[in-house]
Motif scaffolding. Structure first.
Motif, PDB file in Angstrom:
ATOM      1  N   ILE A 209       0.849  -1.187   0.000  1.00 57.52           N
ATOM      2  CA  ILE A 209       0.000   0.000   0.000  1.00 57.52           C
ATOM      3  C   ILE A 209       0.888   1.242   0.000  1.00 57.52           C
ATOM      4  O   ILE A 209       1.785   1.362   0.843  1.00 57.52           O
ATOM      5  CB  ILE A 209      -0.912   0.027   1.254  1.00 57.52           C
ATOM      6  CG1 ILE A 209      -1.662  -1.295   1.444  1.00 57.52           C
ATOM      7  CG2 ILE A 209      -1.835   1.225   1.224  1.00 57.52           C
ATOM      8  CD1 ILE A 209      -2.679  -1.613   0.410  1.00 57.52           C
ATOM      9  N   HIS A 210       0.642   2.153  -0.925  1.00 53.04           N
ATOM     10  CA  HIS A 210       1.342   3.439  -0.962  1.00 53.04           C
ATOM     11  C   HIS A 210       0.304   4.520  -0.673  1.00 53.04           C
ATOM     12  O   HIS A 210      -0.710   4.592  -1.359  1.00 53.04           O
ATOM     13  CB  HIS A 210       1.936   3.707  -2.340  1.00 53.04           C
ATOM     14  CG  HIS A 210       2.994   2.739  -2.740  1.00 53.04           C
ATOM     15  ND1 HIS A 210       3.992   3.078  -3.605  1.00 53.04           N
ATOM     16  CD2 HIS A 210       3.226   1.449  -2.402  1.00 53.04           C
ATOM     17  CE1 HIS A 210       4.798   2.046  -3.793  1.00 53.04           C
ATOM     18  NE2 HIS A 210       4.333   1.038  -3.069  1.00 53.04           N
ATOM     19  N   ASP A 211       0.559   5.350   0.313  1.00 51.09           N
ATOM     20  CA  ASP A 211      -0.351   6.442   0.663  1.00 51.09           C
ATOM     21  C   ASP A 211       0.438   7.713   0.909  1.00 51.09           C
ATOM     22  O   ASP A 211       1.424   7.703   1.648  1.00 51.09           O
ATOM     23  CB  ASP A 211      -1.125   6.133   1.959  1.00 51.09           C
ATOM     24  CG  ASP A 211      -2.295   5.208   1.747  1.00 51.09           C
ATOM     25  OD1 ASP A 211      -3.014   5.394   0.746  1.00 51.09           O
ATOM     26  OD2 ASP A 211      -2.501   4.322   2.580  1.00 51.09           O
ATOM     27  N   ARG A 212      -0.028   8.794   0.328  1.00 49.74           N
ATOM     28  CA  ARG A 212       0.539  10.089   0.667  1.00 49.74           C
ATOM     29  C   ARG A 212       0.007  10.482   2.038  1.00 49.74           C
ATOM     30  O   ARG A 212      -1.178  10.309   2.330  1.00 49.74           O
ATOM     31  CB  ARG A 212       0.149  11.150  -0.354  1.00 49.74           C
ATOM     32  CG  ARG A 212       0.845  12.482  -0.057  1.00 49.74           C
ATOM     33  CD  ARG A 212       0.633  13.494  -1.120  1.00 49.74           C
ATOM     34  NE  ARG A 212       1.368  13.115  -2.303  1.00 49.74           N
ATOM     35  CZ  ARG A 212       1.226  13.717  -3.473  1.00 49.74           C
ATOM     36  NH1 ARG A 212       0.373  14.707  -3.597  1.00 49.74           N
ATOM     37  NH2 ARG A 212       1.921  13.340  -4.502  1.00 49.74           N
ATOM     38  N   ILE A 213       0.879  10.982   2.880  1.00 43.61           N
ATOM     39  CA  ILE A 213       0.498  11.398   4.225  1.00 43.61           C
ATOM     40  C   ILE A 213       0.072  12.869   4.173  1.00 43.61           C
ATOM     41  O   ILE A 213       0.821  13.721   3.675  1.00 43.61           O
ATOM     42  CB  ILE A 213       1.665  11.227   5.222  1.00 43.61           C
ATOM     43  CG1 ILE A 213       2.156   9.776   5.230  1.00 43.61           C
ATOM     44  CG2 ILE A 213       1.260  11.681   6.614  1.00 43.61           C
ATOM     45  CD1 ILE A 213       1.154   8.771   5.704  1.00 43.61           C
TER      46      ILE A 213
END
Length: 135
Positions: free
Chosen positions: A120-124
């Protein structure tokens, strides 16, 4: 989201991708079932996260479609390895990306068990909350 799985009997597996960005959305992948390769036309992914930091992925549910065929699966991560990547966003502003890799135990819609992983890649966000929790 990058999801991979194979059943314990090696008769069913998948590799699926769901990507959302400023300019496009991608839903792609393939399902392998009993020696047959099926390109995915569409997929749905629903994630359940812990609602407090560090917002750990608790569960992922997926439905993949190819023509008139449909497969479902539920993944439960067994571990959680977060990485941080600092870069610039589309406006050149500093951005923080969280990359999480989790070995995952899968249950397919027909009850078969399997193993695989979730990435999972998520921008914070500025508030410290991963973007994936919001979508």
């Amino acid at each position: 989201r990058w999801l991979i799985a194979v059943s314990d009997d090696d008769e069913l597996g998948f590799m699926l991708q769901r990507a959302v960005g400023p300019t496009k959305q991608t839903r792609s992948g393939h399902v392998w079932e009993k020696g047959q390769f099926h390109l995915v036309d569409d997929l749905e992914v629903s994630n359940t996260y812990a609602q407090e930091p560090p917002y750990q992925l608790l569960r992922t549910e997926v439905t993949a479609r190819s023509g008139d065929r449909e497969w479902t699966g539920t993944g439960i991560p067994g571990a959680w390895v977060p990485l941080r990547h600092r870069s610039a966003d589309e406006n050149g502003e500093p951005a923080l990306l969280r990359i999480v890799k989790s070995p995952t135990r899968w249950t397919f819609g027909d009850g078969r068990q399997g193993a695989g992983m979730c990435e999972i890649h998520d921008r914070i966000g500025a508030d410290g909350v991963p973007a994936g929790i919001r979508d």
